[in-house]
Write a protein that holds these residues in place. Structure first.
Motif, mmCIF file in Angstrom:
data_model
loop_
_atom_site.group_PDB
_atom_site.id
_atom_site.type_symbol
_atom_site.label_atom_id
_atom_site.label_comp_id
_atom_site.label_asym_id
_atom_site.label_seq_id
_atom_site.Cartn_x
_atom_site.Cartn_y
_atom_site.Cartn_z
ATOM 1 N N GLU A 284 0.659 -1.304 -0.064
ATOM 2 C CA GLU A 284 -0.102 -0.081 0.122
ATOM 3 C C GLU A 284 0.854 1.269 0.007
ATOM 4 O O GLU A 284 0.714 2.383 -0.786
ATOM 5 N N VAL A 285 1.710 1.279 0.666
ATOM 6 C CA VAL A 285 2.880 2.272 0.792
ATOM 7 C C VAL A 285 3.437 2.651 -0.636
ATOM 8 O O VAL A 285 3.584 3.874 -1.134
ATOM 9 N N LEU A 286 3.981 1.339 -1.014
ATOM 10 C CA LEU A 286 4.472 1.706 -2.376
ATOM 11 C C LEU A 286 3.669 2.283 -3.490
ATOM 12 O O LEU A 286 4.222 2.991 -4.134
ATOM 13 N N ALA A 287 2.518 1.886 -3.436
ATOM 14 C CA ALA A 287 1.272 2.363 -4.230
ATOM 15 C C ALA A 287 1.333 3.702 -4.180
ATOM 16 O O ALA A 287 1.057 4.634 -5.060
ATOM 17 N N GLU A 288 1.371 4.220 -2.970
ATOM 18 C CA GLU A 288 1.155 5.715 -2.717
ATOM 19 C C GLU A 288 2.416 6.503 -3.055
ATOM 20 O O GLU A 288 2.406 7.512 -3.698
ATOM 21 N N LEU A 289 3.432 5.877 -2.819
ATOM 22 C CA LEU A 289 4.825 6.659 -3.398
ATOM 23 C C LEU A 289 5.054 6.645 -4.994
ATOM 24 O O LEU A 289 5.365 7.645 -5.412
ATOM 25 N N ILE A 290 4.310 5.497 -5.620
ATOM 26 C CA ILE A 290 4.287 5.522 -7.148
ATOM 27 C C ILE A 290 3.503 6.659 -7.421
ATOM 28 O O ILE A 290 3.725 7.294 -8.382
ATOM 29 N N GLY A 291 2.354 6.766 -6.985
ATOM 30 C CA GLY A 291 1.311 8.112 -7.244
ATOM 31 C C GLY A 291 2.094 9.475 -6.969
ATOM 32 O O GLY A 291 1.956 10.317 -7.767
ATOM 33 N N GLU A 292 2.765 9.438 -5.623
ATOM 34 C CA GLU A 292 3.547 10.650 -5.659
ATOM 35 C C GLU A 292 4.448 11.213 -6.382
ATOM 36 O O GLU A 292 4.680 12.475 -6.528
ATOM 37 N N LEU A 293 5.126 10.070 -7.026
ATOM 38 C CA LEU A 293 6.212 10.398 -7.875
ATOM 39 C C LEU A 293 5.855 10.729 -9.355
ATOM 40 O O LEU A 293 6.470 10.482 -10.433
#
Length: 396
Positions: free
Chosen positions: A152-161
């Motif tokens: 879930e955190v990785l998916a959030e980070l992908i979106g932020e980038l």
């Protein structure tokens, strides 16, 4: 601007997309995942163990990426507020016959540079008072976390980038063009300079869609879990494992403290009747036909049918399952455990019937395919991602 499509929203696919966005800023990175959530299959059904790298042949991809991955995963979890506990584990020999294998594991762990020590029974009892053994290997750097939360955190980070995670998007075709790859899905097409296949249980099928002849086929093995009743959790403080049989990639039924405080027991390893077959009742004829028509599986079965039969018996008998646990902790009885779900391992098997032991990453023009990434793939995922990105030419 380079374009990348990553197939598979498990922990390896998400880590790869995140790494691409970090190492190649400005890239267009899209993850396509057929389920409606990330980490829905192997990642979301494992025991949450951050493996140290005891079991893996020195110099292998598993050994190298697990050792580095254990450290980077702990760092990632702490940086992003994901619960993590470096509780350590014991690998216990319960008979003199297992001492040779335990000693070999000790030597392998030392060769892999791990902080391990051999313990006598009274020393092992200081860590696990209820364990019974003739000797144990203490692995101090083993930990536990919640890999579903990592996804879930990785998916959030992908979106932020600036990347995209497309859920509910199933790949149905892959075609090559003069300038790249077109990934067809049930929700439209995605053009890319490079395709990265991290499809786990379906990785060999995606490779075939892309025009490859995979060197191995995925065969699903279900691992079933029990858990200790809440009032019996005090029997286990951390992680208790048996000495594994080196003929198999499975580590044997073990007791694992989870990050939420529960204690899981398992998994066994039985042939699943669907690639997402989390129970005996889940049968998918196309998956059964794929496995039954594969000579590699029959060659494996001829060599190890006794082992397989034993796993099936343990699957069907709570008493036998509990008896396996009692070899490690004699106080555990059938009345102390309750069913706790299952996971499915995507195991690659070669045509000659050999279980593919190491991570298997195959490259083609404008394509990278991860064709075998079972445990410790979750532990190693951030380093597997580095390995994948390093294999892709910078120009895309």
């Amino acid at each position: 601007m380079a374009r990348y499509v990553v197939v598979g929203g498990g922990i390896v696919g998400l880590a790869t997309a995140w790494r691409l966005l970090i190492d190649r800023p400005g890239s267009d990175v899209t993850v396509v995942e057929k389920e409606e959530r990330v980490g829905a299959h192997q990642t979301g059904h494992n025991s949450g163990v951050i493996h140290a790298g005891v079991y893996y042949k020195p110099g292998s991809l598993k050994a190298r990426l697990c050792a580095a991955g254990s450290a980077s995963m702990v760092e990632f979890c702490r940086e992003h507020g994901i619960p993590v506990d470096i509780c350590g584990k014991l690998i216990v020999a319960t008979s003199g016959e297992e001492l040779g294998r335990l000693g070999a594991l000790h030597e392998r762990a030392l060769a892999n540079g791990l902080p391990v020590s051999l313990l006598e029974p009274e020393e092992a009892a200081e860590y696990e008072p209820h364990v019974e053994c003739v000797r144990a290997l203490r692995v101090a750097s083993t930990g536990i976390t919640d890999f579903g939360r990592v996804c879930e955190v990785l998916a959030e980070l992908i979106g932020e980038l600036g990347g995209h995670v497309r859920l509910g998007t199933k790949v149905v075709s892959v075609s090559t063009t003069v300038g790249g790859v077109v990934v067809g899905t049930d929700r439209g097409e995605f053009a890319a300079d490079v395709l990265v296949n991290c499809a786990g249980l379906h990785s060999d099928r995606v490779a075939k869609l892309a025009g490859l002849r995979p060197p191995a086929r995925i065969v699903p093995f279900r691992g079933e879990y029990y858990e200790l009743r809440e009032d019996r959790r005090d029997l286990v403080r951390g992680l208790i494992y048996p000495v594994p049989d080196p003929q198999f990639p499975f580590l044997g039924v073990h007791l694992t403290k989870m990050i939420d405080g529960s204690v899981h027991a398992g998994p066994n390893a039985v042939l699943a009747l669907a690639r997402e077959g989390y129970s005996w009742g889940r049968i998918r004829p196309v998956d059964v036909a794929s496995a039954a028509g594969y000579g590699g599986l029959w060659r494996l079965a001829r060599k190890h049918w006794r082992y397989g039969a034993g796993e099936v018996r343990r699957s069907l008998s709570k008493r036998l399952f509990a008896a396996s646990l009692a070899r490690l902790v004699p106080e555990v009885g059938a009345e102390d455990i309750v069913r706790a779900g299952a996971g499915v391992r995507a195991q690659a098997i070669s045509p000659d019937g050999t279980l593919v032991d190491d991570f298997l990453i195959v490259e083609a023009e404008r394509q990278v395919h991860v064709l075998n990434a079972p445990s410790p793939a979750a532990t190693s995922s951030l380093e597997i991602a580095r390995e994948i990105v390093a294999r892709i030419p910078a120009a895309g």
